[in-house]
Design a protein around this motif. Sequence first.
Motif, PDB file in Angstrom:
ATOM      1  N   ARG A 136       0.827  -1.203   0.000  1.00  0.00           N
ATOM      2  CA  ARG A 136       0.000   0.000   0.000  1.00  0.00           C
ATOM      3  C   ARG A 136       0.865   1.257   0.000  1.00  0.00           C
ATOM      4  N   VAL A 137       1.920   1.257   0.804  1.00  0.00           N
ATOM      5  CA  VAL A 137       2.825   2.405   0.827  1.00  0.00           C
ATOM      6  C   VAL A 137       3.546   2.535  -0.513  1.00  0.00           C
ATOM      7  N   LEU A 138       4.017   1.411  -1.040  1.00  0.00           N
ATOM      8  CA  LEU A 138       4.713   1.427  -2.326  1.00  0.00           C
ATOM      9  C   LEU A 138       3.817   1.978  -3.438  1.00  0.00           C
ATOM     10  N   ASP A 139       2.551   1.553  -3.440  1.00  0.00           N
ATOM     11  CA  ASP A 139       1.628   2.034  -4.473  1.00  0.00           C
ATOM     12  C   ASP A 139       1.369   3.534  -4.352  1.00  0.00           C
ATOM     13  N   ARG A 140       1.368   4.036  -3.112  1.00  0.00           N
ATOM     14  CA  ARG A 140       1.051   5.460  -2.912  1.00  0.00           C
ATOM     15  C   ARG A 140       2.219   6.380  -3.228  1.00  0.00           C
ATOM     16  N   LEU A 141       3.446   5.903  -3.076  1.00  0.00           N
ATOM     17  CA  LEU A 141       4.601   6.799  -3.214  1.00  0.00           C
ATOM     18  C   LEU A 141       4.596   7.593  -4.521  1.00  0.00           C
ATOM     19  N   PRO A 142       4.428   6.968  -5.689  1.00  0.00           N
ATOM     20  CA  PRO A 142       4.428   7.776  -6.921  1.00  0.00           C
ATOM     21  C   PRO A 142       3.270   8.764  -6.982  1.00  0.00           C
ATOM     22  N   THR A 143       2.162   8.463  -6.301  1.00  0.00           N
ATOM     23  CA  THR A 143       0.994   9.342  -6.366  1.00  0.00           C
ATOM     24  C   THR A 143       1.185  10.604  -5.544  1.00  0.00           C
ATOM     25  N   HIS A 144       2.192  10.642  -4.680  1.00  0.00           N
ATOM     26  CA  HIS A 144       2.426  11.837  -3.865  1.00  0.00           C
ATOM     27  C   HIS A 144       3.054  12.969  -4.672  1.00  0.00           C
ATOM     28  N   LEU A 145       3.564  12.675  -5.853  1.00  0.00           N
ATOM     29  CA  LEU A 145       3.983  13.768  -6.735  1.00  0.00           C
ATOM     30  C   LEU A 145       2.750  14.570  -7.115  1.00  0.00           C
ATOM     31  N   ASP A 146       2.912  15.878  -7.241  1.00  0.00           N
ATOM     32  CA  ASP A 146       1.787  16.707  -7.670  1.00  0.00           C
ATOM     33  C   ASP A 146       1.247  16.226  -9.020  1.00  0.00           C
ATOM     34  N   ASP A 147      -0.049  16.433  -9.232  1.00  0.00           N
ATOM     35  CA  ASP A 147      -0.684  15.962 -10.470  1.00  0.00           C
ATOM     36  C   ASP A 147      -0.015  16.526 -11.716  1.00  0.00           C
TER      37      ASP A 147
ATOM     38  N   LEU B 217       9.897  -0.491  -5.557  1.00  0.00           N
ATOM     39  CA  LEU B 217       9.477   0.848  -5.952  1.00  0.00           C
ATOM     40  C   LEU B 217       9.768   1.090  -7.431  1.00  0.00           C
ATOM     41  N   THR B 218      10.870   0.549  -7.920  1.00  0.00           N
ATOM     42  CA  THR B 218      11.193   0.663  -9.344  1.00  0.00           C
ATOM     43  C   THR B 218      10.033   0.172 -10.198  1.00  0.00           C
ATOM     44  N   ASP B 219       9.444  -0.952  -9.789  1.00  0.00           N
ATOM     45  CA  ASP B 219       8.306  -1.531 -10.509  1.00  0.00           C
ATOM     46  C   ASP B 219       7.145  -0.543 -10.576  1.00  0.00           C
ATOM     47  N   ARG B 220       6.863   0.129  -9.456  1.00  0.00           N
ATOM     48  CA  ARG B 220       5.776   1.118  -9.427  1.00  0.00           C
ATOM     49  C   ARG B 220       6.104   2.341 -10.280  1.00  0.00           C
ATOM     50  N   LEU B 221       7.353   2.739 -10.264  1.00  0.00           N
ATOM     51  CA  LEU B 221       7.741   3.920 -11.040  1.00  0.00           C
ATOM     52  C   LEU B 221       7.680   3.638 -12.545  1.00  0.00           C
ATOM     53  N   LEU B 222       8.041   2.429 -12.952  1.00  0.00           N
ATOM     54  CA  LEU B 222       7.935   2.071 -14.364  1.00  0.00           C
ATOM     55  C   LEU B 222       6.476   2.049 -14.820  1.00  0.00           C
ATOM     56  N   ALA B 223       5.580   1.785 -13.873  1.00  0.00           N
ATOM     57  CA  ALA B 223       4.153   1.746 -14.208  1.00  0.00           C
ATOM     58  C   ALA B 223       3.536   3.134 -14.300  1.00  0.00           C
ATOM     59  N   THR B 224       4.240   4.142 -13.770  1.00  0.00           N
ATOM     60  CA  THR B 224       3.648   5.484 -13.699  1.00  0.00           C
ATOM     61  C   THR B 224       4.503   6.553 -14.375  1.00  0.00           C
ATOM     62  N   SER B 225       5.642   6.158 -14.938  1.00  0.00           N
ATOM     63  CA  SER B 225       6.567   7.123 -15.536  1.00  0.00           C
ATOM     64  C   SER B 225       7.004   6.636 -16.916  1.00  0.00           C
ATOM     65  N   ASP B 226       7.475   7.561 -17.721  1.00  0.00           N
ATOM     66  CA  ASP B 226       7.968   7.187 -19.052  1.00  0.00           C
ATOM     67  C   ASP B 226       9.323   6.498 -18.964  1.00  0.00           C
ATOM     68  N   ARG B 227      10.235   7.107 -18.194  1.00  0.00           N
ATOM     69  CA  ARG B 227      11.581   6.561 -18.031  1.00  0.00           C
ATOM     70  C   ARG B 227      11.972   6.639 -16.570  1.00  0.00           C
ATOM     71  N   VAL B 228      12.816   5.694 -16.152  1.00  0.00           N
ATOM     72  CA  VAL B 228      13.287   5.642 -14.771  1.00  0.00           C
ATOM     73  C   VAL B 228      14.797   5.405 -14.784  1.00  0.00           C
ATOM     74  N   THR B 229      15.507   6.157 -13.964  1.00  0.00           N
ATOM     75  CA  THR B 229      16.916   5.885 -13.699  1.00  0.00           C
ATOM     76  C   THR B 229      17.056   5.536 -12.230  1.00  0.00           C
ATOM     77  N   VAL B 230      17.694   4.401 -11.954  1.00  0.00           N
ATOM     78  CA  VAL B 230      17.893   3.932 -10.583  1.00  0.00           C
ATOM     79  C   VAL B 230      19.378   3.977 -10.257  1.00  0.00           C
ATOM     80  N   VAL B 231      19.702   4.536  -9.097  1.00  0.00           N
ATOM     81  CA  VAL B 231      21.074   4.496  -8.594  1.00  0.00           C
ATOM     82  C   VAL B 231      21.108   3.512  -7.429  1.00  0.00           C
TER      83      VAL B 231
END
Length: 283
Positions: free
Chosen positions: A31-42, A59-73
């Motif tokens: 639930r926390v993981l799913d919410r994290l990307p949604t906390h960015l402003d609309d 979290l990478t998995d969630r970001l790929l589902a909600t973003s065009d590109r992701v860079t992970v360090v």
Amino acid sequence: MTASRDPNRLLDRAGVSGNPDRDQHFLVDDRVLDRLPTHLDDDADRSHVLEVGGGTGALTDRLLATSDRVTVVERDPDLAAFLRREFDAGIEAGRLTVIDGDALEVDLPEDVTASVSNLPYGVSSEITFRLLPLGIPTVLMFQREFAERMAAEPGTSEYGRLSVSASHYADVEVVEPVPPTAFSPPPAVDSAVVRTTPRDPDYEVDDEAFFLRFVKAVFTQRRKTLRNAVRNTAHISGIDDPDAVVAAADETIMSKRAGDLRPDEFAELAGLAAEHGGGVEGG
């Protein structure tokens, strides 16, 4: 697109269980993981999101589902290798880049538009102040005490150097408390999610490095009046003539303590220090 990877199964596939001695606590609450990307402003630009500390990729998995590109360090070479195996399809599609290294040392992409990260708490301050000057919106997980100090208002017990420095770059808001049970292994502290929205401050500073150093200096003596704090911390701020600064400043300001001064008042005082104190060139 929707996230599809279970965080506990990711841990199993990676063959890791976390290590508190290495500041390694994996976020496993769906639930926390799913919410994290949604906390960015609309209206936040999600075209290229930076994640610091990818871990096993929940979290990478969630970001790929909600973003065009992701860079992970990711600083752990074994986990970085796991991320490349686990998300090979995203890498092949050009949607994911995994950078193997320390987020304080590696070159960050110049075109990142936001950051959503579960930061390693031991270096959260250093990483935060590498991200904030980029001028991008962030959603970051911190130790709760750190989060509350970062968002604190003048005159409160939590208000300090961190509050002033963070607010210099962005509006700061605690958006969600997170219990230890959301992590594996559970840390010994509560956590919280902070959203930062970049903006220009409502004051001007000629030398940003000196302004931040000056704030740091006077907060080392937050129980003293600013009159005494400026005099006692000249070796930290780099002021040659603190008495000249005290003489030039408004008596009302000098009678206050650092914890009662607004950021714009700090900027005004730092400007006086630079003008009258000498020895501050070069930041």
